[in-house]
Design a protein around this motif. Sequence first.
Motif, PDB file in Angstrom:
ATOM      1  N   MET A   1     -10.561 -51.674  79.828  1.00  0.00           N
ATOM      2  CA  MET A   1      -9.509 -51.662  78.803  1.00  0.00           C
ATOM      3  C   MET A   1      -8.643 -50.414  78.942  1.00  0.00           C
ATOM      4  O   MET A   1      -9.127 -49.372  79.374  1.00  0.00           O
ATOM      5  N   ALA A   2      -7.379 -50.547  78.578  1.00  0.00           N
ATOM      6  CA  ALA A   2      -6.467 -49.402  78.649  1.00  0.00           C
ATOM      7  C   ALA A   2      -7.025 -48.232  77.848  1.00  0.00           C
ATOM      8  O   ALA A   2      -7.631 -48.430  76.797  1.00  0.00           O
ATOM      9  N   ARG A   3      -6.832 -47.038  78.353  1.00  0.00           N
ATOM     10  CA  ARG A   3      -7.305 -45.872  77.610  1.00  0.00           C
ATOM     11  C   ARG A   3      -6.481 -44.643  77.998  1.00  0.00           C
ATOM     12  O   ARG A   3      -5.835 -44.626  79.057  1.00  0.00           O
ATOM     13  N   ILE A   4      -6.558 -43.647  77.144  1.00  0.00           N
ATOM     14  CA  ILE A   4      -5.871 -42.379  77.419  1.00  0.00           C
ATOM     15  C   ILE A   4      -6.930 -41.294  77.587  1.00  0.00           C
ATOM     16  O   ILE A   4      -7.797 -41.131  76.727  1.00  0.00           O
ATOM     17  N   LEU A   5      -6.868 -40.595  78.717  1.00  0.00           N
ATOM     18  CA  LEU A   5      -7.818 -39.519  78.982  1.00  0.00           C
ATOM     19  C   LEU A   5      -7.172 -38.178  78.642  1.00  0.00           C
ATOM     20  O   LEU A   5      -5.982 -37.968  78.905  1.00  0.00           O
ATOM     21  N   LYS A   6      -7.981 -37.298  78.081  1.00  0.00           N
ATOM     22  CA  LYS A   6      -7.476 -35.977  77.687  1.00  0.00           C
ATOM     23  C   LYS A   6      -8.047 -34.907  78.620  1.00  0.00           C
ATOM     24  O   LYS A   6      -9.230 -34.962  78.981  1.00  0.00           O
ATOM     25  N   PHE A   7      -7.216 -33.948  78.999  1.00  0.00           N
ATOM     26  CA  PHE A   7      -7.654 -32.845  79.858  1.00  0.00           C
ATOM     27  C   PHE A   7      -7.270 -31.530  79.191  1.00  0.00           C
ATOM     28  O   PHE A   7      -6.168 -31.395  78.656  1.00  0.00           O
ATOM     29  N   ASP A   8      -8.169 -30.556  79.274  1.00  0.00           N
ATOM     30  CA  ASP A   8      -7.915 -29.273  78.590  1.00  0.00           C
ATOM     31  C   ASP A   8      -7.139 -28.307  79.482  1.00  0.00           C
ATOM     32  O   ASP A   8      -7.422 -27.104  79.487  1.00  0.00           O
ATOM     33  N   ASP A   9      -6.171 -28.808  80.214  1.00  0.00           N
ATOM     34  CA  ASP A   9      -5.356 -27.939  81.072  1.00  0.00           C
ATOM     35  C   ASP A   9      -4.455 -27.063  80.200  1.00  0.00           C
ATOM     36  O   ASP A   9      -4.007 -27.493  79.140  1.00  0.00           O
ATOM     37  N   ARG A  10      -4.171 -25.899  80.671  1.00  0.00           N
ATOM     38  CA  ARG A  10      -3.292 -24.987  79.927  1.00  0.00           C
ATOM     39  C   ARG A  10      -2.007 -24.674  80.688  1.00  0.00           C
ATOM     40  O   ARG A  10      -1.135 -23.970  80.199  1.00  0.00           O
ATOM     41  N   SER A  11      -1.918 -25.149  81.912  1.00  0.00           N
ATOM     42  CA  SER A  11      -0.642 -24.967  82.606  1.00  0.00           C
ATOM     43  C   SER A  11      -0.331 -26.205  83.429  1.00  0.00           C
ATOM     44  O   SER A  11      -1.234 -26.986  83.775  1.00  0.00           O
ATOM     45  N   TRP A  12       0.930 -26.395  83.691  1.00  0.00           N
ATOM     46  CA  TRP A  12       1.423 -27.638  84.295  1.00  0.00           C
ATOM     47  C   TRP A  12       2.421 -27.303  85.391  1.00  0.00           C
ATOM     48  O   TRP A  12       3.136 -26.303  85.313  1.00  0.00           O
ATOM     49  N   HIS A  13       2.438 -28.129  86.436  1.00  0.00           N
ATOM     50  CA  HIS A  13       3.472 -27.974  87.470  1.00  0.00           C
ATOM     51  C   HIS A  13       3.904 -29.358  87.916  1.00  0.00           C
ATOM     52  O   HIS A  13       3.163 -30.334  87.767  1.00  0.00           O
ATOM     53  N   ASN A  14       5.116 -29.436  88.458  1.00  0.00           N
ATOM     54  CA  ASN A  14       5.560 -30.729  88.966  1.00  0.00           C
ATOM     55  C   ASN A  14       5.029 -30.938  90.379  1.00  0.00           C
ATOM     56  O   ASN A  14       4.376 -30.060  90.961  1.00  0.00           O
ATOM     57  N   TRP A  15       5.304 -32.109  90.930  1.00  0.00           N
ATOM     58  CA  TRP A  15       4.654 -32.500  92.190  1.00  0.00           C
ATOM     59  C   TRP A  15       4.976 -31.542  93.323  1.00  0.00           C
ATOM     60  O   TRP A  15       4.130 -31.212  94.144  1.00  0.00           O
ATOM     61  N   HIS A  16       6.218 -31.071  93.373  1.00  0.00           N
ATOM     62  CA  HIS A  16       6.625 -30.228  94.488  1.00  0.00           C
ATOM     63  C   HIS A  16       6.690 -28.746  94.127  1.00  0.00           C
ATOM     64  O   HIS A  16       7.285 -27.957  94.851  1.00  0.00           O
ATOM     65  N   PHE A  17       6.103 -28.380  92.996  1.00  0.00           N
ATOM     66  CA  PHE A  17       5.978 -26.975  92.579  1.00  0.00           C
ATOM     67  C   PHE A  17       7.325 -26.272  92.410  1.00  0.00           C
ATOM     68  O   PHE A  17       7.400 -25.054  92.488  1.00  0.00           O
ATOM     69  N   THR A  18       8.404 -27.058  92.200  1.00  0.00           N
ATOM     70  CA  THR A  18       9.665 -26.389  91.879  1.00  0.00           C
ATOM     71  C   THR A  18       9.661 -25.950  90.412  1.00  0.00           C
ATOM     72  O   THR A  18      10.448 -25.106  90.016  1.00  0.00           O
ATOM     73  N   GLU A  19       8.778 -26.540  89.600  1.00  0.00           N
ATOM     74  CA  GLU A  19       8.490 -26.079  88.243  1.00  0.00           C
ATOM     75  C   GLU A  19       7.004 -25.754  88.219  1.00  0.00           C
ATOM     76  O   GLU A  19       6.181 -26.625  88.546  1.00  0.00           O
ATOM     77  N   ARG A  20       6.628 -24.551  87.870  1.00  0.00           N
ATOM     78  CA  ARG A  20       5.205 -24.196  87.885  1.00  0.00           C
ATOM     79  C   ARG A  20       4.885 -23.252  86.734  1.00  0.00           C
ATOM     80  O   ARG A  20       5.780 -22.677  86.116  1.00  0.00           O
ATOM     81  N   ASP A  21       3.560 -23.128  86.465  1.00  0.00           N
ATOM     82  CA  ASP A  21       3.082 -22.236  85.397  1.00  0.00           C
ATOM     83  C   ASP A  21       3.726 -22.538  84.046  1.00  0.00           C
ATOM     84  O   ASP A  21       4.000 -21.633  83.250  1.00  0.00           O
ATOM     85  N   VAL A  22       3.992 -23.812  83.797  1.00  0.00           N
ATOM     86  CA  VAL A  22       4.526 -24.201  82.479  1.00  0.00           C
ATOM     87  C   VAL A  22       3.348 -24.232  81.505  1.00  0.00           C
ATOM     88  O   VAL A  22       2.386 -24.984  81.726  1.00  0.00           O
ATOM     89  N   PRO A  23       3.376 -23.422  80.424  1.00  0.00           N
ATOM     90  CA  PRO A  23       2.240 -23.428  79.491  1.00  0.00           C
ATOM     91  C   PRO A  23       2.194 -24.732  78.695  1.00  0.00           C
ATOM     92  O   PRO A  23       3.223 -25.188  78.188  1.00  0.00           O
ATOM     93  N   ILE A  24       1.023 -25.346  78.629  1.00  0.00           N
ATOM     94  CA  ILE A  24       0.861 -26.573  77.835  1.00  0.00           C
ATOM     95  C   ILE A  24      -0.374 -26.428  76.952  1.00  0.00           C
ATOM     96  O   ILE A  24      -1.231 -25.582  77.210  1.00  0.00           O
TER      97      ILE A  24
END
Length: 275
Positions: A1-24
């Motif tokens: 069944m469809a579900r949403i998984l949660k991750f306790d990440d605190r930073s985010w980057h896009n696939w090619h790292f042109t955006e990085r260390d974005v606090p989440i």
Amino acid sequence: MARILKFDDRSWHNWHFTERDVPIAERYELHRAVTASLSDMRASAKAVQDLIGKAFTDRRRLRAHGATWSFSAAPSVPGGWPLATGYANQLFALPKTHVDPTFSGDHDGLVLCQTGISVAELNMWLEPRGRSLATSGASNGQTFVGAMSCSTHGSAIDHGTIQSQVRAIQLIPGPDRNLWIEPASRPVTDGRLAGELSATVVRDDRLFAAALVSLGALGVVHAVLIESVPRFLLENHRRRVPAGPELLRAMASLGDTDFAACNLPGAGGPISSSR
Ligand SMILES: Cc1cc2nc3c(=O)[nH]c(=O)nc-3n(C[C@H](O)[C@H](O)[C@H](O)COP(=O)(O)OP(=O)(O)OC[C@H]3O[C@@H](n4cnc5c(N)ncnc54)[C@H](O)[C@@H]3O)c2cc1C
């Protein structure tokens, strides 16, 4: 069944790292069931609504993203919750019986695409069925909805970008709203598909146009109905030609003027001709 998984990440980057260390604050992924079904699509939409409700309660910004191939910060949500859609990639052909009788397009070509379908996955599904996207641009790892939402990929002189083949949008703008949006000037379904997705039909040209290129700001696009075309061979010719008056006129008309008079290499007819 469809579900949403949660991750306790605190930073985010896009696939090619042109955006990085974005606090989440947290990160989420939407997943589909193994077997494709409309009941799973309903469960998936409900899971998204519940997550939006939780974001309201926690006063967090939530933004869906696709493959995060955008080089810009368009998919990032500093301090908030990114929702990855790429694991929610179901596809369904729309039965001809569900098409609005006034719809003048190709009744055989309508495909319901769940939010995370990539252009590559869509192409693999269409090709053995003798169908194709009318346009898709270069590369194919981006999601269809991601490219649509920022109006990229595949424009030509006589053709809009990837979103020009979208005929309806399932938008989840809030915890208690699940909308199926079609242009009022060109309805495409008879409402039964929306019913099967537990969505409310809204026929509105302006809302449709806004939801088409929304950069994730209007809510989560949970599905789109696209109009595919019969499979075709794309010929590519490159040759230097003088920019004479006929060619300049045809270019300025964005394809309304026939390119046949311009003595271009290849088929020589209007540039939209396909076989
Ligand atoms: C190798 C490479 C080649 C490329 N080639 C081209 C090219 O030929 N032509 C071109 O025009 N561009 C090109 N691009 C740019 C890129 O592919 C586009 O920006 C594309 O739109 C990104 O799609 P995506 O799935 O990665 O979307 P994302 O970058 O993840 O998201 C784009 C936007 O859409 C929103 N969004 C995504 N999914 C949803 C959803 N479910 N609901 C609501 N909002 C959503 C996001 O919030 C964001 O604002 C290329 C990029 C790379 C890395």
